[in-house]
Design an enzyme around this catalytic site. Structure first.
Site, PDB file in Angstrom:
ATOM      1  CE  LYS A   1      -6.219   1.002   0.801  1.00 42.56           C
ATOM      2  NZ  LYS A   1      -6.355   0.548  -0.602  1.00 42.56           N
TER       3      LYS A   1
ATOM      4  CG  ASN B   1      -1.126  -6.223  -4.993  1.00 40.79           C
ATOM      5  OD1 ASN B   1      -1.492  -6.621  -3.898  1.00 40.79           O
ATOM      6  ND2 ASN B   1      -1.794  -5.308  -5.677  1.00 40.79           N
TER       7      ASN B   1
ATOM      8  CE  LYS C   1      -3.877  -2.439   2.037  1.00 41.53           C
ATOM      9  NZ  LYS C   1      -3.264  -3.776   1.859  1.00 41.53           N
TER      10      LYS C   1
ATOM     11  CG  ASP D   1      -4.762  -3.984  -6.726  1.00 36.66           C
ATOM     12  OD1 ASP D   1      -4.568  -4.797  -7.650  1.00 36.66           O
ATOM     13  OD2 ASP D   1      -4.873  -4.319  -5.534  1.00 36.66           O
TER      14      ASP D   1
ATOM     15  NE  ARG E   1      -3.560  -7.032  -8.942  1.00 41.11           N
ATOM     16  CZ  ARG E   1      -3.542  -7.923  -7.955  1.00 41.11           C
ATOM     17  NH1 ARG E   1      -3.194  -9.172  -8.213  1.00 41.11           N
ATOM     18  NH2 ARG E   1      -3.865  -7.572  -6.731  1.00 41.11           N
TER      19      ARG E   1
ATOM     20  CD  GLU F   1      -3.858  -2.677  -1.900  1.00 41.30           C
ATOM     21  OE1 GLU F   1      -3.226  -3.759  -2.031  1.00 41.30           O
ATOM     22  OE2 GLU F   1      -4.851  -2.541  -1.176  1.00 41.30           O
TER      23      GLU F   1
ATOM     24  NE  ARG G   1      -8.859  -7.200  -8.774  1.00 38.58           N
ATOM     25  CZ  ARG G   1      -7.822  -6.895  -8.012  1.00 38.58           C
ATOM     26  NH1 ARG G   1      -7.253  -7.814  -7.250  1.00 38.58           N
ATOM     27  NH2 ARG G   1      -7.326  -5.667  -8.027  1.00 38.58           N
TER      28      ARG G   1
ATOM     29  NE  ARG H   1     -15.029  -6.221   1.515  1.00 44.79           N
ATOM     30  CZ  ARG H   1     -14.932  -7.217   2.392  1.00 44.79           C
ATOM     31  NH1 ARG H   1     -13.813  -7.368   3.070  1.00 44.79           N
ATOM     32  NH2 ARG H   1     -15.923  -8.041   2.584  1.00 44.79           N
TER      33      ARG H   1
END
Length: 318
Positions: free
Chosen positions: A161, A284, A126, A274, A211, A282, A226, A234
């Site tokens: 978060k 990842n 993050k 993301d 993604r 984000e 997503r 979410r």
């Protein structure tokens, strides 16, 4: 030239092969004629300064009724001619960090580690996004509930978060004046002892949390959006989101061009970005997913792209 492909992952017997990106990598390694070795979970060790692991030869097949076979266990010392796929899922806790330190010793002995263990230690998924502020929504990271609450009031609505969650866990949506805000912030920060992140709520989440996969700094041409389902905000697949493949937009490619060169420089060969709407949320680096879904929808071979990059790097270093 055949290589030893050594995989560090969560227990292979519990994976869902239809969605598991590590499994896609193992299938591709086997297809190329490389020898695949599975590290017994928790069995990275150091003896007299030498990194080693307890491993077994691994055969995989794309069959949900029986997708792997293991040979006999032995101890392997890390060295040249080996590629280690570090694919263990978060949390990035002390045990995970210690494994990356052992893999740094393996790297010093000549093994190639994907992704680079220093990057795995340094790059919180993050916080790393905030190294590219031109790509991100308004964001605050703080331990102080009053600051985070003021941020929510400023923007009207925010997503809150922890810094170490995954799969949509511990993510909250809060509006200014929400009576639950105080308890949410107390929970996330553990009453001011831990950092939490607040990001301005991006309404385009209804169109999907995209993604985008980077292979050695270059984006795959398609992303997996997503999309939240029902009353869920979410989009994470683990939280019930529906995956829909899409070509990258111009903005997606711009974000990838901002982030990709730095990931390549740090030796992060396989990275997931993301993106919600026009914003990076984000980066990842531990165990990005979505290979299987994108391969199935578009007839591509993302693991093949990754192994092309791995083999090119090894050839350049020879």
């Amino acid at each position: 030239m055949p290589l030893d492909i050594i995989v560090v992952m969560d227990p292979i017997g519990s994976i869902k092969i239809a969605k598991d990106s590590t499994f896609a990598m193992l299938l591709e390694a086997q297809r190329r004629g490389h020898r695949v070795l599975y590290v017994q979970p928790g069995a990275l060790t150091v003896r007299d300064g030498v990194a080693q692991a307890r491993v077994a030869p691994l055969r995989v097949k794309d069959d949900k009724n029986g997708w792997f076979e293991l040979g006999d266990w032995s101890t392997l010392r890390f060295g040249p001619g080996q590629v280690v796929l570090m694919r263990k899922d978060p949390p990035v806790d002390p045990a995970y960090m210690h494994d990356t330190q052992i893999l740094s010793l393996a790297q010093s002995a000549g093994a190639m580690i994907v992704n680079d263990p220093r990057g795995l230690r340094d790059m919180n998924e993050k916080l790393t996004a905030l190294e590219f502020p031109q790509c991100c929504p308004p964001t605050l990271v703080s331990r102080h509930g009053a600051e985070l609450k003021a941020f929510i009031a400023e923007h009207g609505e925010a997503v809150l978060k922890t810094l170490d969650g995954m799969g949509g866990r511990s993510i909250f949506r809060a509006r200014a004046g929400d009576p639950n805000t105080n308890v949410i912030l107390e929970t996330l920060t553990e009453s001011g002892h831990h950092l939490a992140m607040a990001q301005r709520f991006i309404p385009e989440i209804s169109e999907g949390d995209k993604r985008i996969l980077l292979v050695d700094g270059e984006p795959v041409d398609y992303c997996l959006a997503r999309i939240p389902q029902g009353d869920e905000f979410r989009g994470n697949l683990a939280a019930g989101g529906r995956g829909e493949g899409r070509p990258l937009s111009e903005r997606d490619r711009w974000i990838a061009a901002q982030v990709g060169p730095e990931m390549k420089r740090r030796g992060m060969l396989f990275v997931g970005l993301d993106v919600i709407g026009d914003y990076l949320t984000e980066v990842n680096v531990t165990s990005p997913t979505c290979i299987r879904e994108l391969d199935a929808q578009f007839g591509i071979n993302i693991a093949g792209m990754l192994f092309d990059a791995i083999e090119a790097r090894l050839a350049a270093a020879a």
